[in-house]
Scaffold this motif. Structure first.
Motif, PDB file in Angstrom:
ATOM      1  N   THR A  44      -2.001 -18.039 -15.556  1.00 48.59           N
ATOM      2  CA  THR A  44      -1.293 -16.778 -15.360  1.00 48.59           C
ATOM      3  C   THR A  44      -2.069 -15.996 -14.311  1.00 48.59           C
ATOM      4  O   THR A  44      -3.306 -16.010 -14.298  1.00 48.59           O
ATOM      5  CB  THR A  44      -1.182 -15.975 -16.669  1.00 48.59           C
ATOM      6  OG1 THR A  44      -2.480 -15.798 -17.217  1.00 48.59           O
ATOM      7  CG2 THR A  44      -0.294 -16.695 -17.671  1.00 48.59           C
ATOM      8  N   ALA A  50      -1.410 -12.264  -7.894  1.00 48.01           N
ATOM      9  CA  ALA A  50       0.010 -11.991  -8.119  1.00 48.01           C
ATOM     10  C   ALA A  50       0.583 -11.188  -6.950  1.00 48.01           C
ATOM     11  O   ALA A  50       1.692 -11.469  -6.468  1.00 48.01           O
ATOM     12  CB  ALA A  50       0.208 -11.241  -9.431  1.00 48.01           C
ATOM     13  N   THR A  54       3.652 -12.018  -4.429  1.00 47.33           N
ATOM     14  CA  THR A  54       4.753 -11.074  -4.680  1.00 47.33           C
ATOM     15  C   THR A  54       5.464 -11.334  -6.009  1.00 47.33           C
ATOM     16  O   THR A  54       6.685 -11.418  -6.071  1.00 47.33           O
ATOM     17  CB  THR A  54       5.768 -11.024  -3.517  1.00 47.33           C
ATOM     18  OG1 THR A  54       6.389 -12.292  -3.363  1.00 47.33           O
ATOM     19  CG2 THR A  54       5.103 -10.611  -2.219  1.00 47.33           C
ATOM     20  N   VAL A  55       4.657 -11.454  -7.067  1.00 49.66           N
ATOM     21  CA  VAL A  55       5.171 -11.593  -8.434  1.00 49.66           C
ATOM     22  C   VAL A  55       4.390 -10.631  -9.329  1.00 49.66           C
ATOM     23  O   VAL A  55       3.303 -10.174  -8.959  1.00 49.66           O
ATOM     24  CB  VAL A  55       5.045 -13.041  -8.967  1.00 49.66           C
ATOM     25  CG1 VAL A  55       5.880 -14.015  -8.135  1.00 49.66           C
ATOM     26  CG2 VAL A  55       3.595 -13.490  -8.997  1.00 49.66           C
ATOM     27  N   SER A  59       2.240 -13.429 -14.196  1.00 52.91           N
ATOM     28  CA  SER A  59       3.254 -14.465 -13.939  1.00 52.91           C
ATOM     29  C   SER A  59       2.631 -15.851 -13.993  1.00 52.91           C
ATOM     30  O   SER A  59       1.447 -16.043 -13.691  1.00 52.91           O
ATOM     31  CB  SER A  59       3.886 -14.260 -12.563  1.00 52.91           C
ATOM     32  OG  SER A  59       4.647 -13.085 -12.532  1.00 52.91           O
ATOM     33  N   ALA A  61       1.787 -19.576 -12.804  1.00 51.15           N
ATOM     34  CA  ALA A  61       1.523 -20.204 -11.509  1.00 51.15           C
ATOM     35  C   ALA A  61       0.847 -21.540 -11.750  1.00 51.15           C
ATOM     36  O   ALA A  61       0.396 -21.847 -12.852  1.00 51.15           O
ATOM     37  CB  ALA A  61       0.634 -19.312 -10.648  1.00 51.15           C
ATOM     38  N   ARG A  83       3.531 -20.335  -6.894  1.00 50.26           N
ATOM     39  CA  ARG A  83       4.390 -19.618  -7.838  1.00 50.26           C
ATOM     40  C   ARG A  83       5.033 -20.587  -8.812  1.00 50.26           C
ATOM     41  O   ARG A  83       5.545 -21.640  -8.421  1.00 50.26           O
ATOM     42  CB  ARG A  83       5.483 -18.869  -7.087  1.00 50.26           C
ATOM     43  CG  ARG A  83       4.979 -17.673  -6.335  1.00 50.26           C
ATOM     44  CD  ARG A  83       6.076 -17.014  -5.552  1.00 50.26           C
ATOM     45  NE  ARG A  83       7.218 -16.642  -6.383  1.00 50.26           N
ATOM     46  CZ  ARG A  83       8.016 -15.628  -6.128  1.00 50.26           C
ATOM     47  NH1 ARG A  83       7.792 -14.854  -5.075  1.00 50.26           N
ATOM     48  NH2 ARG A  83       9.040 -15.368  -6.907  1.00 50.26           N
ATOM     49  N   ASP A  85       7.753 -20.127 -10.437  1.00 48.58           N
ATOM     50  CA  ASP A  85       9.217 -20.081 -10.390  1.00 48.58           C
ATOM     51  C   ASP A  85       9.812 -20.719  -9.139  1.00 48.58           C
ATOM     52  O   ASP A  85      11.027 -20.792  -8.998  1.00 48.58           O
ATOM     53  CB  ASP A  85       9.716 -18.632 -10.502  1.00 48.58           C
ATOM     54  CG  ASP A  85       9.262 -17.751  -9.344  1.00 48.58           C
ATOM     55  OD1 ASP A  85       8.274 -18.108  -8.655  1.00 48.58           O
ATOM     56  OD2 ASP A  85       9.877 -16.697  -9.127  1.00 48.58           O
ATOM     57  N   ARG A  86       8.982 -21.200  -8.220  1.00 48.96           N
ATOM     58  CA  ARG A  86       9.494 -21.765  -6.960  1.00 48.96           C
ATOM     59  C   ARG A  86       8.789 -23.045  -6.543  1.00 48.96           C
ATOM     60  O   ARG A  86       8.819 -23.414  -5.379  1.00 48.96           O
ATOM     61  CB  ARG A  86       9.315 -20.763  -5.822  1.00 48.96           C
ATOM     62  CG  ARG A  86      10.120 -19.523  -5.954  1.00 48.96           C
ATOM     63  CD  ARG A  86      10.003 -18.728  -4.690  1.00 48.96           C
ATOM     64  NE  ARG A  86      10.722 -17.483  -4.782  1.00 48.96           N
ATOM     65  CZ  ARG A  86      10.757 -16.574  -3.843  1.00 48.96           C
ATOM     66  NH1 ARG A  86      10.087 -16.776  -2.726  1.00 48.96           N
ATOM     67  NH2 ARG A  86      11.424 -15.472  -4.015  1.00 48.96           N
TER      68      ARG A  86
END
Length: 111
Positions: A44, A50, A54-55, A59, A61, A83, A85-86
């Motif tokens: 995290t 972060a 840009t999270v 978040s 990772a 990231r 999420d990507r």
């Protein structure tokens, strides 16, 4: 973040990395990595990392630590955050371990 030994890459910092990739410059200097050992772990993100991605703080990772080798000699150490999420990775396993089994020991792997 990537660290390279100055003795193998004199003047590297003066290269135009906006127009050339790090690996293209490493190749031109005769030491492009041909193999690497990577350690991947889910983390995290703290506030500063972060913000760079840009999270929100906290978040998910993927943290990857890498030692890159050129002809069996370490020439690169990197710590990268991706990231959660990507990110998607495709990994080929077994080739490096078979070729370098007797030359690379656990102490060469960043944990």
């Amino acid at each position: 973040n990537t660290w390279l030994p100055e003795s193998r890459f004199p003047g590297f910092i003066k290269q135009n990395l906006e127009r050339r990739s790090v690996y293209d410059v490493m190749e031109a200097m005769g030491h492009r990595p041909t193999d690497a050992i990577q350690t991947m772990e889910a983390v995290t993100l703290e506030k500063d990392d972060a913000a760079l991605l840009t999270v929100p703080t906290g978040s998910a990772a993927l943290l990857i630590r890498r030692v890159g080798y050129a002809r069996g000699v370490p020439v690169e150490y990197a710590i990268d955050y991706y990231r959660g999420d990507r990110t998607k990775f495709r990994v080929r396993l077994g080739v490096l371990e078979q070729r370098l089994a007797g030359r690379i020991h656990d102490e060469h792997i960043a944990i």
